[in-house]
Write a protein that holds these residues in place. Structure first.
Motif, PDB file in Angstrom:
ATOM      1  N   UNK A 106       0.850  -1.198   0.000  1.00 26.51           N
ATOM      2  CA  UNK A 106       0.000   0.000   0.000  1.00 26.51           C
ATOM      3  C   UNK A 106       0.884   1.247   0.000  1.00 26.51           C
ATOM      4  N   UNK A 107       0.427   2.284  -0.665  1.00 22.46           N
ATOM      5  CA  UNK A 107       1.211   3.509  -0.826  1.00 22.46           C
ATOM      6  C   UNK A 107       1.609   4.156   0.504  1.00 22.46           C
ATOM      7  N   UNK A 108       0.812   3.970   1.550  1.00 23.95           N
ATOM      8  CA  UNK A 108       1.165   4.585   2.841  1.00 23.95           C
ATOM      9  C   UNK A 108       2.388   3.939   3.493  1.00 23.95           C
ATOM     10  N   UNK A 109       2.938   2.888   2.898  1.00 23.20           N
ATOM     11  CA  UNK A 109       4.148   2.243   3.414  1.00 23.20           C
ATOM     12  C   UNK A 109       5.427   2.867   2.839  1.00 23.20           C
ATOM     13  N   UNK A 110       5.320   4.006   2.191  1.00 31.01           N
ATOM     14  CA  UNK A 110       6.497   4.721   1.680  1.00 31.01           C
ATOM     15  C   UNK A 110       7.133   5.486   2.837  1.00 31.01           C
ATOM     16  N   UNK A 111       7.876   4.793   3.659  1.00 32.92           N
ATOM     17  CA  UNK A 111       8.458   5.373   4.873  1.00 32.92           C
ATOM     18  C   UNK A 111       9.430   6.500   4.548  1.00 32.92           C
ATOM     19  N   UNK A 112       9.188   7.678   5.121  1.00 36.35           N
ATOM     20  CA  UNK A 112      10.064   8.843   4.979  1.00 36.35           C
ATOM     21  C   UNK A 112      10.480   9.106   3.528  1.00 36.35           C
ATOM     22  N   UNK A 113       9.527   9.009   2.662  1.00 40.29           N
ATOM     23  CA  UNK A 113       9.749   9.186   1.228  1.00 40.29           C
ATOM     24  C   UNK A 113      10.458  10.499   0.906  1.00 40.29           C
ATOM     25  N   UNK A 114      10.194  11.534   1.670  1.00 34.72           N
ATOM     26  CA  UNK A 114      10.792  12.848   1.405  1.00 34.72           C
ATOM     27  C   UNK A 114      12.313  12.855   1.606  1.00 34.72           C
ATOM     28  N   UNK A 115      12.854  11.828   2.246  1.00 37.20           N
ATOM     29  CA  UNK A 115      14.304  11.751   2.452  1.00 37.20           C
ATOM     30  C   UNK A 115      15.051  11.327   1.184  1.00 37.20           C
ATOM     31  N   UNK A 116      14.317  10.891   0.167  1.00 40.50           N
ATOM     32  CA  UNK A 116      14.929  10.410  -1.065  1.00 40.50           C
ATOM     33  C   UNK A 116      14.682  11.389  -2.205  1.00 40.50           C
ATOM     34  N   UNK A 117      15.628  11.467  -3.104  1.00 40.18           N
ATOM     35  CA  UNK A 117      15.445  12.237  -4.327  1.00 40.18           C
ATOM     36  C   UNK A 117      14.277  11.599  -5.080  1.00 40.18           C
ATOM     37  N   UNK A 118      13.220  12.358  -5.392  1.00 39.02           N
ATOM     38  CA  UNK A 118      12.049  11.767  -6.047  1.00 39.02           C
ATOM     39  C   UNK A 118      12.359  11.148  -7.417  1.00 39.02           C
ATOM     40  N   UNK A 119      13.457  11.548  -8.039  1.00 32.26           N
ATOM     41  CA  UNK A 119      13.853  10.958  -9.320  1.00 32.26           C
ATOM     42  C   UNK A 119      14.571   9.615  -9.136  1.00 32.26           C
ATOM     43  N   UNK A 120      14.873   9.280  -7.872  1.00 35.11           N
ATOM     44  CA  UNK A 120      15.644   8.064  -7.586  1.00 35.11           C
ATOM     45  C   UNK A 120      14.859   7.030  -6.782  1.00 35.11           C
ATOM     46  N   UNK A 121      13.626   7.347  -6.425  1.00 33.71           N
ATOM     47  CA  UNK A 121      12.811   6.452  -5.601  1.00 33.71           C
ATOM     48  C   UNK A 121      11.591   6.006  -6.404  1.00 33.71           C
ATOM     49  N   UNK A 122      11.385   4.687  -6.480  1.00 35.89           N
ATOM     50  CA  UNK A 122      10.233   4.134  -7.186  1.00 35.89           C
ATOM     51  C   UNK A 122       9.468   3.234  -6.223  1.00 35.89           C
TER      52      UNK A 122
END
Length: 184
Positions: A106-122
């Motif tokens: 589920x999308x809510x399991x993207x833990x601390x997504x903001x810590x990653x470059x959005x172009x490098x996280x899938x």
């Protein structure tokens, strides 16, 4: 960065291995722990309050980037909380050339997504939408190709690790460029 430790309540005699989540030089050490219903350690750790005694043994392991400034390309493949060592890598080595494939239900399991470059996280979401890719990480690799010269780190579910490892070897990625860490 990337090493694991045994963590449990002091005197309980029970502990589990958890990968470090924090950066190498962070003032505190942190772990990403998902509470498992009926779990002997995660359920107890969920009730810990400031000042409670814990037992910590480690860090140890060899799931580390040998030379972080070597200019190599890294592909980190994780399921769920298996993203923990990759968070540690990315926050420890800001100039790292990386891509993260994060398999979650589920999308809510993207833990601390903001810590990653959005172009490098899938986010590869298998249980619905909300990610950059709908499906498993193996499906993503099959659809988007394998970087044969990259160094791969795989952490999480044993079945995912087996499937991705086999896929990488089929695409002639050298076994010396594949590192694995399996906890469940």
């Amino acid at each position: 960065a990337g090493q694991c430790a045994n963590l449990g309540l002091a005197g309980s005699g029970l502990n589990r291995e958890y990968s470090t989540y924090s950066a190498e030089r962070a003032p505190t050490v942190s772990f990403l722990i998902r509470r498992v219903e009926g779990g002997l350690v995660s359920a107890e750790l969920a009730n810990v309050r400031p000042g409670d005694a814990l037992e910590l043994d480690g860090p140890y392991g060899e799931f580390c980037i040998p030379e972080p400034g070597d200019g190599r390309r890294y592909v980190f493949v994780a399921t769920g909380t298996g993203i923990a060592p990759f968070h540690s890598f990315v926050t420890s080595y800001p100039g790292l050339d990386y891509k993260i494939l994060h398999g979650i239900r589920h999308a809510e399991e993207c833990y601390d997504r903001a810590d990653y470059d959005p172009q490098r996280y899938v986010a590869c979401v298998s249980g619905g939408g909300g990610g950059e890719f709908t499906g498993r990480v193996c499906d993503y690799l099959t659809a988007h190709g394998v970087e044969r010269e990259a160094v791969y780190f795989l952490c999480g579910n044993r079945m995912m690790i087996n499937d991705v490892y086999d896929l990488l070897r089929e695409h002639r990625v050298s076994g010396s460029n594949i590192y694995t860490e399996t906890f469940f």
